[in-house]
Design a protein around this motif. Structure first.
Motif, PDB file in Angstrom:
ATOM      1  N   MET A   1      91.184 -26.959 107.811  1.00 36.45           N
ATOM      2  CA  MET A   1      90.944 -25.618 108.354  1.00 36.45           C
ATOM      3  C   MET A   1      90.875 -24.614 107.212  1.00 36.45           C
ATOM      4  N   ASP A   2      89.824 -23.780 107.213  1.00 35.60           N
ATOM      5  CA  ASP A   2      89.731 -22.731 106.204  1.00 35.60           C
ATOM      6  C   ASP A   2      89.462 -21.397 106.892  1.00 35.60           C
ATOM      7  N   LEU A   3      89.426 -20.343 106.085  1.00 36.94           N
ATOM      8  CA  LEU A   3      89.303 -18.996 106.643  1.00 36.94           C
ATOM      9  C   LEU A   3      87.983 -18.804 107.371  1.00 36.94           C
ATOM     10  N   ASP A   4      86.901 -19.374 106.855  1.00 39.64           N
ATOM     11  CA  ASP A   4      85.606 -19.218 107.508  1.00 39.64           C
ATOM     12  C   ASP A   4      85.616 -19.813 108.915  1.00 39.64           C
ATOM     13  N   GLU A   5      86.226 -20.987 109.068  1.00 36.74           N
ATOM     14  CA  GLU A   5      86.299 -21.620 110.379  1.00 36.74           C
ATOM     15  C   GLU A   5      87.100 -20.767 111.357  1.00 36.74           C
ATOM     16  N   VAL A   6      88.234 -20.272 110.882  1.00 36.43           N
ATOM     17  CA  VAL A   6      89.093 -19.456 111.738  1.00 36.43           C
ATOM     18  C   VAL A   6      88.386 -18.160 112.127  1.00 36.43           C
ATOM     19  N   ALA A   7      87.774 -17.502 111.134  1.00 39.70           N
ATOM     20  CA  ALA A   7      87.082 -16.241 111.412  1.00 39.70           C
ATOM     21  C   ALA A   7      85.951 -16.447 112.408  1.00 39.70           C
ATOM     22  N   ALA A   8      85.228 -17.563 112.285  1.00 41.26           N
ATOM     23  CA  ALA A   8      84.134 -17.841 113.224  1.00 41.26           C
ATOM     24  C   ALA A   8      84.666 -17.957 114.642  1.00 41.26           C
ATOM     25  N   ARG A   9      85.814 -18.571 114.810  1.00 36.35           N
ATOM     26  CA  ARG A   9      86.404 -18.695 116.150  1.00 36.35           C
ATOM     27  C   ARG A   9      86.892 -17.348 116.668  1.00 36.35           C
ATOM     28  N   LEU A  10      87.573 -16.606 115.811  1.00 37.40           N
ATOM     29  CA  LEU A  10      88.171 -15.350 116.248  1.00 37.40           C
ATOM     30  C   LEU A  10      87.112 -14.314 116.621  1.00 37.40           C
ATOM     31  N   TYR A  11      86.072 -14.186 115.787  1.00 35.08           N
ATOM     32  CA  TYR A  11      85.082 -13.144 116.039  1.00 35.08           C
ATOM     33  C   TYR A  11      84.089 -13.516 117.139  1.00 35.08           C
ATOM     34  N   ALA A  12      84.252 -14.711 117.704  1.00 39.31           N
ATOM     35  CA  ALA A  12      83.484 -15.078 118.895  1.00 39.31           C
ATOM     36  C   ALA A  12      84.217 -14.646 120.166  1.00 39.31           C
ATOM     37  N   LEU A  13      85.468 -14.226 120.012  1.00 35.97           N
ATOM     38  CA  LEU A  13      86.290 -13.839 121.165  1.00 35.97           C
ATOM     39  C   LEU A  13      86.107 -12.360 121.486  1.00 35.97           C
ATOM     40  N   PRO A  14      86.296 -11.977 122.751  1.00 36.50           N
ATOM     41  CA  PRO A  14      86.293 -10.552 123.087  1.00 36.50           C
ATOM     42  C   PRO A  14      87.503  -9.866 122.454  1.00 36.50           C
ATOM     43  N   PRO A  15      87.425  -8.561 122.205  1.00 32.17           N
ATOM     44  CA  PRO A  15      88.535  -7.855 121.543  1.00 32.17           C
ATOM     45  C   PRO A  15      89.875  -8.025 122.249  1.00 32.17           C
ATOM     46  N   SER A  16      89.858  -8.137 123.578  1.00 31.94           N
ATOM     47  CA  SER A  16      91.120  -8.236 124.321  1.00 31.94           C
ATOM     48  C   SER A  16      91.916  -9.491 123.962  1.00 31.94           C
ATOM     49  N   GLY A  17      91.227 -10.539 123.517  1.00 33.85           N
ATOM     50  CA  GLY A  17      91.939 -11.769 123.182  1.00 33.85           C
ATOM     51  C   GLY A  17      92.099 -12.006 121.695  1.00 33.85           C
ATOM     52  N   PHE A  18      91.622 -11.059 120.890  1.00 35.76           N
ATOM     53  CA  PHE A  18      91.586 -11.278 119.441  1.00 35.76           C
ATOM     54  C   PHE A  18      92.988 -11.352 118.831  1.00 35.76           C
ATOM     55  N   THR A  19      93.834 -10.385 119.128  1.00 31.60           N
ATOM     56  CA  THR A  19      95.135 -10.294 118.458  1.00 31.60           C
ATOM     57  C   THR A  19      95.999 -11.515 118.734  1.00 31.60           C
ATOM     58  N   ALA A  20      96.071 -11.924 120.002  1.00 34.44           N
ATOM     59  CA  ALA A  20      96.889 -13.094 120.342  1.00 34.44           C
ATOM     60  C   ALA A  20      96.343 -14.351 119.675  1.00 34.44           C
ATOM     61  N   ALA A  21      95.016 -14.500 119.667  1.00 35.89           N
ATOM     62  CA  ALA A  21      94.414 -15.680 119.036  1.00 35.89           C
ATOM     63  C   ALA A  21      94.648 -15.674 117.528  1.00 35.89           C
TER      64      ALA A  21
END
Length: 253
Positions: A1-21
């Motif tokens: 797991m690297d930062l690019d993979e994580v960022a790709a997952r997080l920024y695909a989420l709506p803002p309401s679920g971003f912080t918890a994810a």
């Protein structure tokens, strides 16, 4: 797991679920023994609604987005070559492609007017500015983009002052009106966001105050009962002492 993979997952989420994810991803990295990655994940910023909508378009409408950004390259090349005909054609197609992609982005998403205005502003910036285009392509925007330089418009070669082609003055006036409306919409969106934040904080403070007041009331009731029992115990103690003195006195008789 690297930062690019994580960022790709997080920024695909709506803002309401971003912080918890984001918290879950950081915790997962920490459990895996990668504290540095966990810190980098924690630095990722939550996107605005308009930024998320554009990020989603990168994933859901890549063909339309690529077409628009490719047109941006043509527009900038025509501007650099001072080719009025190519620039006019690219400008015409720009309106069509931007409008089409904006409609696709709005489909299936209940976006406030301010976010819709920011989406158009971001797409315009991506067409005119290569750096903005690169940011949009990554799909990790955290806020809307804007372009403050000179927008490409046809320029006639030669000395002397250029005479604006028909309709250009109207386009510029419309552009200024759109910028003003977008700015006002952004200011209102920021005010609404601040109001929502403080409304939530007020509700939380009221809830906490109510819980603590109820707890204090329960403790006060318990204290009152304890005081009453203490008074009763003190009364029994006094009676016992008095009776003990009487009994002792009788022994001496």
């Amino acid at each position: 797991m690297d930062l690019d993979e994580v960022a790709a997952r997080l920024y695909a989420l709506p803002p309401s679920g971003f912080t918890a994810a984001r918290t879950e991803e950081a915790q997962a990295a920490r459990r895996a023994g990668d504290a540095a990655l966990a810190r980098e994940i924690g630095k990722l910023r939550k996107p605005t609604v308009s930024a998320w909508a554009v990020n989603r378009a990168v994933r859901e409408h890549p063909g339309e987005l690529d077409e628009l950004l490719a047109l941006g390259e043509e527009l900038r090349a025509a501007w650099a070559a001072q080719d009025p005909r190519s620039l006019a054609e690219a400008t015409r197609r720009r309106g069509e492609l931007t409008g089409r992609l904006s409609r696709l982005i709005r489909q299936g998403a209940d976006l406030p007017p301010a976010a819709v205005a920011e989406i158009g502003q971001t797409l315009d910036a991506a067409v005119v500015d290569a750096d903005a285009a690169a940011q949009v392509r990554r799909g990790r925007l955290v806020k809307p983009l804007s372009y403050t330089g000179f927008a490409p418009v046809p320029v006639t070669r030669g000395a002397g002052r250029r005479k604006p082609p028909p309709g250009e003055a109207d386009d510029r006036a419309a552009g200024r009106r759109a910028e003003t409306e977008a700015r006002k919409a952004k200011e209102r969106a920021e005010a609404e966001a601040a109001h929502r934040e403080w409304t939530q904080a007020l509700a939380e403070a009221e809830r906490e105050h109510g819980e603590r007041a109820e707890r204090v009331e329960r403790l006060e009731r318990k204290l009152a009962k304890a005081r009453k029992r203490l008074e009763e115990a003190a009364h029994r103690l006094e009676v016992a002492r008095r009776e003990e003195r009487h009994a002792r006195a009788r022994l001496g008789d």
